[in-house]
Design an enzyme around this catalytic site. Structure first.
Site, PDB file in Angstrom:
ATOM      1  CE  LYS A 100     -12.373  -5.589  -2.138  1.00 40.19           C
ATOM      2  NZ  LYS A 100     -12.190  -6.589  -1.108  1.00 40.19           N
ATOM      3  CE  LYS A 101      -9.097  -1.838  -7.257  1.00 41.26           C
ATOM      4  NZ  LYS A 101      -9.011  -0.421  -7.633  1.00 41.26           N
ATOM      5  CG  ASP A 151      -7.918   0.796 -10.786  1.00 37.28           C
ATOM      6  OD1 ASP A 151      -7.101   1.689 -10.474  1.00 37.28           O
ATOM      7  OD2 ASP A 151      -8.882   0.480 -10.069  1.00 37.28           O
ATOM      8  CE  LYS A 152      -2.165   1.948  -7.104  1.00 39.77           C
ATOM      9  NZ  LYS A 152      -1.870   2.072  -5.654  1.00 39.77           N
ATOM     10  CG  HIS A 153      -6.072  -3.024  -5.351  1.00 37.97           C
ATOM     11  ND1 HIS A 153      -6.864  -2.077  -4.738  1.00 37.97           N
ATOM     12  CD2 HIS A 153      -5.971  -4.053  -4.472  1.00 37.97           C
ATOM     13  CE1 HIS A 153      -7.225  -2.512  -3.548  1.00 37.97           C
ATOM     14  NE2 HIS A 153      -6.691  -3.710  -3.348  1.00 37.97           N
ATOM     15  CB  SER A 154      -1.445  -0.701  -3.353  1.00 37.83           C
ATOM     16  OG  SER A 154      -0.704  -0.885  -2.175  1.00 37.83           O
ATOM     17  CB  SER A 175     -11.211 -10.929  -1.157  1.00 37.50           C
ATOM     18  OG  SER A 175     -11.500  -9.706  -0.543  1.00 37.50           O
ATOM     19  NE  ARG A 199     -11.308 -14.499   3.670  1.00 36.34           N
ATOM     20  CZ  ARG A 199     -10.635 -13.614   2.901  1.00 36.34           C
ATOM     21  NH1 ARG A 199     -11.277 -12.828   2.067  1.00 36.34           N
ATOM     22  NH2 ARG A 199      -9.334 -13.527   2.981  1.00 36.34           N
ATOM     23  CB  THR A 212      -6.859   5.754  -1.600  1.00 35.85           C
ATOM     24  OG1 THR A 212      -5.646   5.042  -1.817  1.00 35.85           O
ATOM     25  CG2 THR A 212      -6.999   6.824  -2.655  1.00 35.85           C
TER      26      THR A 212
END
Ligand code: URA
Length: 444
Positions: free
Chosen positions: A189-190, A82-85, A185, A170, A122
């Site tokens: 999740k990822k 996967d990718k996350h931004s 955080s 937070r 997204t």
């Protein structure tokens, strides 16, 4: 283990062992740790920081606070990646990248978010597609990841539930700004998605989540070390967000742009360059390509053959959208009722863009949320956004506004025009789309 003792030790800048951190996060997830204790712990971390080992333990404890997806029983024929931004404006990379990687043999279980502040989300983009369900049951999600190779859906209540509580506290206790808390955080999740490898896109610039380039760099280094330390090889591309990534921003407009890229058009764009670079990193890191040249060949084949577009169409249809979105996008993605151009007051070269202001403009048009739970108008947004370094004459467009009404357009015209700084040609050199790549062993 007494929770107040764990908090006291962090308050006194002691180093916590992994057992203490896991015990605390288990209590966050099961509700036995109260909001006041979560707030006190978060503040102690903000003030005293965490060692690398503590941050890895916090990430693992976040990941393990709920269900961790496992894929081996599905006997997949390729890696799970996967990718996350960290988010930006006109950043529709995920819509293109997920199907593209699937077409190259990867399996992408992408859990995405909604728009946050000035940045687009997204999920909001995908919900511009009629019928698209971002909360399918887990069986359908898994089936699509296996058969289509990609499914992009929303956060479920069962993945990393401790983060949802911790983040909520937070948010209202001025404790968001802490590197170990941010990394745990994001990665918690990822990594709960059972990934073999992860690539992160950390944005740098005035439209990014991190306030300075140094902060983005620091976040990137921490993500590589902590992700890899938690057992998932993780690399980071630092990419430019001193202007919108695509030349459009807004949910339906960005779906149109994704389809354009998946058809193989727009290859000279910064969006294409960043998406291609992230895809290359993912393929090589996961062993789907031998090197960057091999990855480029595979990516080209996936695009030119129509396979990447086909994967996107199958994902959309599998999640309840129309089967012919790619062929009849104009029919399904309703345009905004009113369009107008925001024009340059004088001739000049675009030397700076307030990217955040453009993102907030989309929110004000109704394309994002002021408060959680607000409805979104998927039709509105910006297109034909002038790029850094572009020459414009007086009266020529800086961007095109897509609004629900003329009044809505007029309300944002001035602020959007003011987001562009015009000056002498050549006095500013726009940053390259990709600033750097960070990997566990080597950096380039
Ligand atoms: N995004 C997240 O998911 N968590 C943070 O702490 C910050 C940004």
């Amino acid at each position: 283990m007494l929770i107040q003792d764990i908090i006291r030790r962090k308050r006194d800048a002691e180093t916590l062992d992994a057992d203490a951190i896991h015990a605390f996060m288990r209590g966050v997830a099961d509700g036995s740790v109260g909001d006041a204790q979560i707030g006190a712990f978060a503040m102690a971390v903000v003030l005293n920081g965490m060692t690398r080992d503590e941050a890895i333990a916090l990430t693992e404890a976040t990941r393990d606070s709920g269900q961790v997806l496992r894929w081996h029983d599905l006997h997949l024929d390729g890696p799970v990646l996967d990718k996350h931004s960290t988010g930006g404006v006109g950043d529709l990379v995920s819509l293109v990248l997920g199907p593209w990687i699937a077409a190259c043999g990867g399996h992408v279980p992408m859990i995405s978010g909604r728009g946050l502040g000035h940045t687009g989300g997204t999920l909001d983009k995908l919900e511009a597609i009629p019928g698209y369900d971002v909360t399918p049951d887990v069986d359908l999600f898994r089936r699509l990841v296996k058969d289509v190779g990609v499914a992009i859906i929303g956060q479920t209540g069962t993945l990393a539930p401790a983060d949802k509580r911790l983040y909520g506290v937070r948010d209202v206790t001025a404790t968001v700004e802490s590197l170990p808390l941010i990394v745990a955080s994001i990665l918690g999740k990822k990594l709960a998605c059972g990934l073999d490898t992860l690539v992160m896109d950390v944005k740098v610039g005035n439209g990014s989540f991190m306030p300075t380039p140094d902060a983005s760099q620091e976040l990137a280094e921490a993500i590589v070390a902590i992700g890899s330390g938690a057992g998932t090889p993780t690399s980071v591309l630092l990419t430019d967000m001193n202007q919108p990534l695509a030349d459009c921003a807004g949910n339906a407009l960005e779906v149109h742009e994704a389809l354009r890229l998946l058809r193989g058009e727009g290859r000279d764009s910064r969006l294409y360059q960043v998406t291609h670079a992230l895809a290359t990193e993912m393929l090589v890191q996961a062993g789907l390509a031998a090197d960057a040249a091999d990855a480029a060949t595979r990516l080209e084949t996936a695009l030119a053959s129509g396979e990447a577009l086909e994967r996107f169409s199958r994902m959309v249809h599998g999640l309840g959208g129309p089967s012919d979105l790619a062929e009849r996008a104009e029919h399904y993605l309703a345009p905004a009722p009113f369009t107008t151009d925001v024009v340059a007051p004088r001739a000049g070269t675009v030397n700076a863009i307030d990217t955040r202001a453009l993102g907030l403009g989309v929110v004000e048009l109704g394309g994002g949320r002021r408060n959680a739970g607000d409805a979104i108008d998927h039709r509105v947004g910006l297109s034909r956004i002038a790029a850094l370094g572009q020459r414009v004459e007086a009266g020529q467009p800086l961007l095109r506004l897509h609004a629900a009404s003329q009044a809505d357009a007029e309300a944002v015209t001035r602020q959007l025009g003011a987001a562009f700084t015009l000056g002498e040609a050549g006095s500013v050199t726009p940053a390259a789309p990709i600033h750097a790549t960070l990997r566990q062993e080597t950096s380039s």
